[in-house]
Write an enzyme that holds these catalytic residues in place. Structure first.
Site, short mmCIF file in Angstrom:
data_model
loop_
_atom_site.label_atom_id
_atom_site.label_comp_id
_atom_site.label_asym_id
_atom_site.label_seq_id
_atom_site.Cartn_x
_atom_site.Cartn_y
_atom_site.Cartn_z
N ASP A 214 75.33 2.34 76.53
CA ASP A 214 74.84 3.44 75.70
C ASP A 214 75.35 4.78 76.23
OD1 ASP A 214 73.36 2.79 73.46
OD2 ASP A 214 71.50 2.46 74.59
N GLU B 254 68.54 -0.56 63.48
CA GLU B 254 67.22 -0.72 64.11
C GLU B 254 66.10 -0.37 63.15
OE1 GLU B 254 66.83 0.93 68.04
OE2 GLU B 254 64.67 0.51 68.10
N SER C 290 67.37 2.31 76.81
CA SER C 290 65.99 1.84 76.91
C SER C 290 65.58 1.73 78.38
CB SER C 290 65.81 0.50 76.21
OG SER C 290 66.80 -0.41 76.61
O1 KIV Z 1 68.68 1.18 74.39
C1 KIV Z 1 68.55 0.07 73.85
O2 KIV Z 1 68.05 -0.89 74.42
C2 KIV Z 1 68.99 -0.06 72.46
C3 KIV Z 1 68.55 -1.28 71.71
C4 KIV Z 1 67.17 -1.03 71.24
C5 KIV Z 1 69.47 -1.63 70.61
O3 KIV Z 1 69.63 0.82 71.94
#
Ligand code: KIV
Length: 260
Positions: free
Chosen positions: A81, A178, A43
């Site tokens: 991520d 989500e 994000s």
């Molecule tokens: O990238 C992110 O912040 C996420 C959250 C929305 C879980 O994957």
């Protein structure tokens, strides 16, 4: 915190609190507020880089932000991520996941289900802890119109349940859900031994995650119904973060009106 402690939370029916961080100052505040897990989410494409979606986030970006967040955290579990296209094949996925682990991540998160079975098997056989991500997959979102609740009809709900079981059987340690109806998230959470961490997935998930900039009211524009501004009734950012942790633990966040 060790990744294995996430399962202990579920066994003891203790809810898991998780927020995103991308920089040292925010990460320190989250860690001090007692947030159980900190996600360096892709994000950051929108939040930090001002992009329309997450697809432009690179491994270089993720390594940079993961290294600065993990340096200042002493308690929270650090989850990073895997960005768009960084896990298209097992070899790339392993090299990229190792790069995130080398700079301090204890777990990596990737989006999708059984289509990634080979990649997931490779990472797990190399002792890399994985968090899955089902329901709305932000890496498939190109424009804001793509932000839609997933799993509303029977066949897509069945697909989410079957992918969740598949991820668990492959050895994934936790699962982000989500933007799915709360009754579907409840079914998945009850079916799995591994903890689910919901965002827009209702109160029956085993934990909750929000983008920190959203829950502090920094993000501009109309917010989805699952975003609560925790700074509204608090004097400081630390108080807002502590209030998020407390409300997740008590099960008072999210309310049904903040769910689908
Ligand atoms: O990238 C992110 O912040 C996420 C959250 C929305 C879980 O994957």
């Amino acid at each position: 915190m060790k990744h294995s402690e996430l399962s202990v939370f579920k066994e003891n029916q203790h809810k898991i609190s998780c927020l995103t961080a991308y920089d040292a100052s925010m990460a320190k505040l989250l860690d001090q507020a007692g947030v159980d897990a900190i996600l360096i989410g892709d994000s950051l494409g929108m939040v930090i880089q001002g992009a329309e979606n997450t697809q432009s986030v690179s491994m270089h970006d993720m390594i940079y932000h993961t290294s600065i967040v993990s340096k200042v955290c002493s308690d929270a579990l650090i989850i990073a991520d895997m960005p768009f296209k960084s896990y298209d094949n097992s070899e790339d996925a392993l090299n990229n996941a190792k790069a995130l682990i080398d700079v301090g991540a204890r777990m990596v998160k990737l989006e999708g289900g059984s289509e990634h079975s080979e990649v997931i098997k490779t990472l797990i056989s190399n002792n890399i802890n994985i968090c899955g991500h089902l329901g709305l997959q932000p890496q498939l979102v190109v424009s804001s119109d793509d932000y839609r609740v997933q799993g509303r009809d029977e066949s897509s709900a069945r697909e989410i349940i079957s992918n969740a079981s598949c991820l668990e059987s492959l050895g994934v340690s936790a699962l982000v859900l989500e933007c799915i109806p709360s009754n579907l998230a409840k079914t998945v959470s009850e079916k799995l031994k591994i903890p689910t961490i919901g965002i827009g997935a209702g109160r029956d998930c085993d934990g909750q995650v929000l983008v920190s900039y959203d829950m502090l009211g920094i993000t501009s524009g109309k917010q989805p119904r699952f975003v609560r501004n925790f700074l509204k009734n608090q004097n400081t950012i630390s108080d807002a973060l502590e209030s998020f942790v407390a409300e997740v633990k008590e099960g008072t966040f999210p309310l049904q009106s903040e769910s689908y």
